[in-house]
Design an enzyme around this catalytic site. Structure first.
Site, PDB file in Angstrom:
ATOM      1  N   TYR A  11      -3.823   5.260 -14.425  1.00 31.16           N
ATOM      2  CA  TYR A  11      -4.409   4.074 -14.766  1.00 31.16           C
ATOM      3  C   TYR A  11      -5.914   4.136 -15.075  1.00 31.16           C
ATOM      4  O   TYR A  11      -6.102   3.856 -16.175  1.00 31.16           O
ATOM      5  CB  TYR A  11      -4.215   2.993 -13.759  1.00 31.16           C
ATOM      6  CG  TYR A  11      -4.613   1.552 -13.780  1.00 31.16           C
ATOM      7  CD1 TYR A  11      -4.365   0.748 -15.338  1.00 31.16           C
ATOM      8  CD2 TYR A  11      -5.645   1.247 -13.113  1.00 31.16           C
ATOM      9  CE1 TYR A  11      -5.026  -0.378 -15.335  1.00 31.16           C
ATOM     10  CE2 TYR A  11      -6.166  -0.059 -13.210  1.00 31.16           C
ATOM     11  CZ  TYR A  11      -5.917  -0.697 -14.451  1.00 31.16           C
ATOM     12  OH  TYR A  11      -6.513  -1.997 -14.697  1.00 31.16           O
ATOM     13  N   LEU A  68      -9.577  12.242  -9.809  1.00 29.10           N
ATOM     14  CA  LEU A  68      -9.057  11.140  -9.736  1.00 29.10           C
ATOM     15  C   LEU A  68      -7.399  11.187  -9.250  1.00 29.10           C
ATOM     16  O   LEU A  68      -6.923  10.006  -8.784  1.00 29.10           O
ATOM     17  CB  LEU A  68      -8.875  10.374 -11.175  1.00 29.10           C
ATOM     18  CG  LEU A  68     -10.099  10.282 -11.942  1.00 29.10           C
ATOM     19  CD1 LEU A  68     -10.026   9.719 -13.389  1.00 29.10           C
ATOM     20  CD2 LEU A  68     -11.270   9.650 -10.898  1.00 29.10           C
ATOM     21  N   TYR A 131      -3.579   4.522   2.930  1.00 29.68           N
ATOM     22  CA  TYR A 131      -4.441   4.897   1.919  1.00 29.68           C
ATOM     23  C   TYR A 131      -6.064   4.785   2.280  1.00 29.68           C
ATOM     24  O   TYR A 131      -6.639   5.714   1.928  1.00 29.68           O
ATOM     25  CB  TYR A 131      -4.075   3.862   0.746  1.00 29.68           C
ATOM     26  CG  TYR A 131      -5.038   4.204  -0.544  1.00 29.68           C
ATOM     27  CD1 TYR A 131      -4.971   4.927  -1.245  1.00 29.68           C
ATOM     28  CD2 TYR A 131      -6.010   3.118  -0.947  1.00 29.68           C
ATOM     29  CE1 TYR A 131      -5.639   5.186  -2.371  1.00 29.68           C
ATOM     30  CE2 TYR A 131      -6.680   3.068  -1.868  1.00 29.68           C
ATOM     31  CZ  TYR A 131      -6.476   4.258  -2.702  1.00 29.68           C
ATOM     32  OH  TYR A 131      -7.506   4.447  -3.781  1.00 29.68           O
ATOM     33  N   LYS A 135      -8.336   8.283   2.277  1.00 30.36           N
ATOM     34  CA  LYS A 135      -9.574   8.627   1.424  1.00 30.36           C
ATOM     35  C   LYS A 135     -10.808   8.574   2.410  1.00 30.36           C
ATOM     36  O   LYS A 135     -11.582   9.252   1.983  1.00 30.36           O
ATOM     37  CB  LYS A 135      -9.615   7.081   0.450  1.00 30.36           C
ATOM     38  CG  LYS A 135      -8.764   6.908  -0.616  1.00 30.36           C
ATOM     39  CD  LYS A 135      -9.109   7.987  -1.641  1.00 30.36           C
ATOM     40  CE  LYS A 135      -8.357   7.734  -3.036  1.00 30.36           C
ATOM     41  NZ  LYS A 135      -8.875   8.541  -4.284  1.00 30.36           N
TER      42      LYS A 135
END
Length: 276
Positions: A11, A68, A131, A135
């Site tokens: 995206y 990314l 998540y 990260k």
């Protein structure tokens, strides 16, 4: 500069590719699928998670890596986040060891967890999803690993992203789909929470500019530095796009772990963008 973008078909990735191309860089792209990726970019189909110690040479020694790539980014408690963490660590460490000069990695506001107010590089992190945990762990590892290495490390922390909503997974994408399906109402929360909204095209410009500079390193917020309530933003989105659908306030309860208001400190990214 010679730039390799992983997760280029995602995206955010598709927009970042265009931003680098528009700025005149030589762009190489890597992903499992290249659907929607600007055809001017050169495709690299190597497995970046192979564990090859010489992956930097295999990828033909780019000057800039914008990482990314991330599986299940919109599914915050997917088991993939912890399963994949070591693969990201091994790949990025090997790229640094190979001699990569500039490394940019995409972070997230979800590293911070519950927080009320402005977020800057010194804000303590207590992530509340798989998540966010993954990260945050990757960021901590890289900052230790790269500390004494000749690499400019940029950890870019993004906030509430919208735009290109036929392809996204945000509330704006769901609203876009509901409008196209002919629905008259969209179930909504109270909408009182305040967020830092940024259009994906502006985000891509900020990612590009931050990635090719060496003055500011470490955590950099890529954001607007301003807040709006979710209700204000969604109502303006409906008006700007001439939609007929209406919000059904209170259909969903506000989640107890969502902050009433959080936004990024944009001082550094504003200075970077002024020099673009």
């Amino acid at each position: 500069m010679r730039v390799l973008i992983t997760g280029a078909g995602g995206y955010i990735g598709r927009h970042v590719v265009k931003a680098f191309l528009k700025a005149g860089h030589e762009v190489y792209v890597n992903d499992l699928s290249f659907k929607g990726v600007d055809e001017r970019a050169i495709r690299v189909e190597e497995d970046i998670f192979s564990g090859d110690r010489h992956i930097y040479d295999v990828l033909e020694r780019p000057e800039v890596l914008v990482h990314l790539a991330w599986r299940d980014g919109f599914v915050h408690n997917s088991s993939a986040h912890m399963k994949d963490l070591s693969s990201h660590v091994v790949f990025l460490n090997h790229m640094i060891d190979g001699g990569l000069p500039y490394l940019t990695v995409m972070g997230s506001m979800h590293e911070v967890g519950y927080w009320e107010g402005e977020i800057n590089a010194d804000t303590p992190c207590n992530p509340m999803s798989m998540y966010g945990i993954a990260k945050n762990a990757l960021r901590q590892e890289l900052m230790i690993y790269a500390k004494d290495k000749p690499v400019f490390l940029h950890w870019l922390r993004a906030y509430y992203i919208y735009g290109d909503d036929s392809r996204g997974s945000s509330i704006f994408a769901k609203l876009y789909q509901a409008e196209n399906d002919g629905k008259e109402e969209f179930p909504f929360t109270s909408g009182k929470n305040r967020y830092d909204f940024i259009h994906v095209d502006e985000l891509a410009r900020q990612i590009m500019a931050a990635s090719v500079q060496s003055e500011y390193n470490g955590i950099i917020n890529v954001c607007s530095g301003q807040t709006m309530t979710l209700a204000e933003k969604v109502e303006s989105y409906i008006a700007e796009n001439h939609m007929k659908i209406r919000l059904k306030y209170g259909a969903f309860p506000d989640r107890p772990y969502d902050s009433p208001g959080e936004w990024g400190n944009a001082d550094i990214i504003k200075k970077i963008m002024e020099c673009e």
